[in-house]
Design a protein around this motif. Sequence first.
Motif, mmCIF file in Angstrom:
data_model
loop_
_atom_site.group_PDB
_atom_site.id
_atom_site.type_symbol
_atom_site.label_atom_id
_atom_site.label_comp_id
_atom_site.label_asym_id
_atom_site.label_seq_id
_atom_site.Cartn_x
_atom_site.Cartn_y
_atom_site.Cartn_z
ATOM 1 N N GLN B 298 -0.151 2.279 6.822
ATOM 2 C CA GLN B 298 0.054 1.750 5.368
ATOM 3 C C GLN B 298 0.819 2.540 4.887
ATOM 4 O O GLN B 298 1.391 3.910 4.990
ATOM 5 C CB GLN B 298 -1.508 2.036 4.897
ATOM 6 N N VAL B 299 1.960 1.905 3.765
ATOM 7 C CA VAL B 299 2.536 2.747 3.021
ATOM 8 C C VAL B 299 1.963 2.553 1.398
ATOM 9 O O VAL B 299 1.443 1.695 0.800
ATOM 10 C CB VAL B 299 3.923 1.774 2.817
ATOM 11 N N CYS B 300 1.931 3.892 1.082
ATOM 12 C CA CYS B 300 1.737 3.988 -0.440
ATOM 13 C C CYS B 300 2.973 4.545 -1.104
ATOM 14 O O CYS B 300 3.460 5.863 -0.809
ATOM 15 C CB CYS B 300 0.712 5.289 -0.547
ATOM 16 N N SER B 301 3.522 3.772 -1.907
ATOM 17 C CA SER B 301 4.727 4.197 -2.705
ATOM 18 C C SER B 301 4.466 4.969 -3.962
ATOM 19 O O SER B 301 3.394 4.845 -4.460
ATOM 20 C CB SER B 301 5.687 2.980 -2.878
ATOM 21 N N ILE B 302 5.274 5.545 -4.053
ATOM 22 C CA ILE B 302 5.504 6.501 -5.322
ATOM 23 C C ILE B 302 6.657 6.183 -6.095
ATOM 24 O O ILE B 302 7.414 5.503 -5.733
ATOM 25 C CB ILE B 302 5.209 8.140 -5.392
ATOM 26 N N PHE B 303 6.740 6.720 -7.530
ATOM 27 C CA PHE B 303 7.634 6.382 -8.332
ATOM 28 C C PHE B 303 7.633 5.051 -8.890
ATOM 29 O O PHE B 303 6.496 4.575 -9.169
ATOM 30 C CB PHE B 303 9.107 6.685 -7.701
ATOM 31 N N THR B 304 8.822 4.373 -9.204
ATOM 32 C CA THR B 304 8.774 2.827 -9.794
ATOM 33 C C THR B 304 8.133 2.007 -8.897
ATOM 34 O O THR B 304 8.717 1.909 -7.951
ATOM 35 C CB THR B 304 10.013 2.580 -10.304
ATOM 36 N N PRO B 305 7.086 1.076 -9.332
ATOM 37 C CA PRO B 305 6.576 0.155 -8.315
ATOM 38 C C PRO B 305 7.689 -1.013 -8.083
ATOM 39 O O PRO B 305 8.442 -1.546 -8.930
ATOM 40 C CB PRO B 305 5.323 -0.137 -9.043
ATOM 41 N N HIS B 306 7.364 -1.522 -6.708
ATOM 42 C CA HIS B 306 8.086 -2.839 -6.449
ATOM 43 C C HIS B 306 7.109 -3.631 -5.670
ATOM 44 O O HIS B 306 7.174 -3.708 -4.303
ATOM 45 C CB HIS B 306 9.199 -2.222 -5.498
ATOM 46 N N PRO B 307 6.386 -4.544 -6.175
ATOM 47 C CA PRO B 307 5.372 -5.177 -5.486
ATOM 48 C C PRO B 307 6.083 -5.998 -4.422
ATOM 49 O O PRO B 307 5.321 -6.587 -3.388
ATOM 50 C CB PRO B 307 4.840 -6.105 -6.689
ATOM 51 N N GLU B 308 7.396 -6.468 -4.798
ATOM 52 C CA GLU B 308 7.938 -7.583 -3.865
ATOM 53 C C GLU B 308 8.233 -6.980 -2.384
ATOM 54 O O GLU B 308 8.297 -7.608 -1.463
ATOM 55 C CB GLU B 308 9.432 -7.985 -4.383
#
Lengths: 257, 393
Positions: B298-308
Motif C-alpha cells: 500500500q502507498v500512503c502519499s504525503i505532501f500535495t495529493p494526486h488522486p489520479e
Amino acid sequence: MLRIAVYGKGGIGKSTTSANLSAALAQKGYRVMQIGCDPKADSTRNICGLKEMPTVLDAIREKGSAVKLEDIVKEGYHGILCVEAGGPTPGIGCAGRGIITAFEKLEELHAFSVYQPDIVIYDVLGDVVCGGFAMPIRDGYARHVFVVTSGERMALYAAGNIAEAISNFKRRGYASLEGLILNSRNIEREQEIVEQFAEEIGTKVQKIIPRDALIQSAEDMQKTVVEAYPDSQISREYDSLADLVLKICREKEQKDE
Amino acid sequence: MNRLNKILPPFAPDYSGVCSVLYGLGGMTVIHGPEGCTGNYTGYDEPRWFGADVETVGSGLREIDAILGNEERLISQIKEAAKRSKPAFICITGTPIPMMTGTDFKGIAAEVEYETGIPSFGISTTGFAYYDAGASAAMLAYTKKFGKIQTQKENTIGILGVNAIDFSHREMLYDLKRECEKRGFSVTASLCMDASPEQIREICSVSVNLVVSGSGLQTAQYLYEKFEIPYVTGIPIGKTASDLVFETVKRSAFDHVCRNVILQPQAAGGRILILGERVMANSIRNCLIADHGISGIQVCSIFTPHPEWMLPGDVHADGEKEIAEAMREKNGALVIGDPLFHRLIPGMQEDTFLDFPIQAVSSKVYRDGQWNLIGERAELFAQEIERKMRRKG
C-alpha cells in the motif's frame, strides 16, 4: 467576456444597482455571472430569491477541498449565475483575505470555463480598499470599474479611495475607472456635488439613477425592480444603464486592442 | 488541526520548492517575508546551499510594511539589488504574511520587469502549501516565460519534476539521465536541476516527457496542451520496472497518449506500507512487484495529493496525524518511510521499519542514509526489504 466591477460604500445601493444591472443584461440575452464580494453576502439575494445564499467561504468551511461548483454557484432570474464570496467568523479572521480565497476557489474549479458567462459583474464593498478588496481589479479579473455613490460625504470618500487604488495599479495595466453611477438620495445639490467630485478625481458621472419607492417595494418581494416592475420608469433606467455600461466597456476594449 | 505537527518538524514549504527549482539558473529569487522564512530554505530545505553562489534573497519584510502595504520599498529593494547583480530573471515569491495581506506578486513582478527590463515573474506561494506545490508553480512559470517554440526532435526526452528536495541524493539524477540515454533517448533538459537555461529553453522540442515527481505534472500538462508533447509518469526503479517505464515512454512517444506507470499488486495492501512522495512511492511499488514478485503493498502519499495516481486501497496523509494513523492501521506491515516517522509509533519494532530518508521531512539529519534507487541500483534496497520481511516472519 466582459468583466466589470461595481464598487461603492456599504449601504449606498451598489448591490441593488449590480443586481438590476445583471437582470437588465440577462433580459437582453446575455449570460451573466454576478459575484458578491461583501461579507454580508446579500448581493445576489434578490436575483436568486433565496433567503440565505450559500457562500464560497461557508462551503470551504464545511466541505474543505471537496467543494464543487454546484455548491457555490446558484442560478437565478433569467439564468443569472450567482456567487457570494462570504466572510469570516464575525469578530475574527480577515474579510479581505476571504475574498482572495473565494476567488482562488472559483479559479481552481474553472468556474468561468465551465459556465462561460458573457459578462461577469463583481459587486464589491468599497469601504475597505485593502489587498483583498482590491482583488477584483487585479490582473485576470475586472477590466472596468464603476463606482456607485450618492452626494453624501462618506460615499464620496469611499469613491475617492477606490479611484486612488485603481490609479495605484496603473503601471500594472489593470482595470480602469469608467465612471460614477449616482444613486440619488435626493440631498440638496446632489448632482452638482457628485459631478464636481468626479471632475476632481478625473472621471465623470455616467448615469443618474433616480430615487424610486418601487425599488424598496421590489426588494420586499425579494426581487429586482427589473423583474418585479418591468414596465416602470425605474426599470427603464436600469435598462438604459445596461446599454450604457456595455457601450463604455466595449469601446474601451476596442481602444485597448 | 490535521497539519499540526507535534513530533515531526514542519515539512518543506512551497517557497522552498520555488527557490530550489530556480537554483542555479542565473536569476534572483526574492522570498518576500520576514527573515526567518528565508532561513528555512537556506538552512534546512536546500541540500546544495552551502558554498553556493546563488541569489536567493529575503526581502526582510517589516511589520509596518505589511500593515501599510508598502510595496514600493520591496520594489525599490529589488531594483537596487538587480542593478548590482544583473540577474537573468527575477522571481518574487511569498510567505504567510504577504499571503494574509493579499500581496499582488504578479503585479509587482510586472512593475519590476517594466522598470528594470529584466524578465520577471511572481509566484503567490503562501507558506501553507508544501514544497512540491511551489516547485510545480516555479517550473511552469519558468517554462512559460522562457520555453522556445520549435519543432520536435525525435528520440529526445525531457525529465520533469526533478528538484533537489525530491532528488537530494546527488547521483540519482545522473543515473536517471544515464538510464534514458541507455534506452536510446537523448535528454534535452531536466526541469529544473542540473540543466542550463539554454537546455530548458529547448524543452518544447522534446518528443516525450518523463514525469518523475508530482512537481513535474503541471508543466507536463502544459507542454502536452500547448505542443502536444506526451508524457509518462514514473521513475525507472529496478530492472524489470525500468524496462516497463521505457517501453511505455516509447509507446507514448509514438502514439502521443499520456500514461502513468502504476502496477496493481496481486493482493491487497497489508504486507508493506510505503510513505512518501506519490510518484517515488508508486515507482518503488512497481519495482517490488515487477522485479521481486512482492504483493500486498500500500502507498500512503504525503505532501500535495494526486488522486489520479492512487490505486484502490491507497491513502493520502496530509500531516503527522494521518501518517501515524496509516502506520497504526497497517500494524504488522513493513513500513518504508523517513526515519522520523518511526517516532510516531512508540515501541515500534526495528524490523518493521525501513529507513527511507526524505529531505522535505528530516532535512540533512539522515542525508547519509538516502537511497539512490535508479535502475538496478534499487537491488540493494529491495534486498534490505526482503531481509526485513524474512526476519519479521
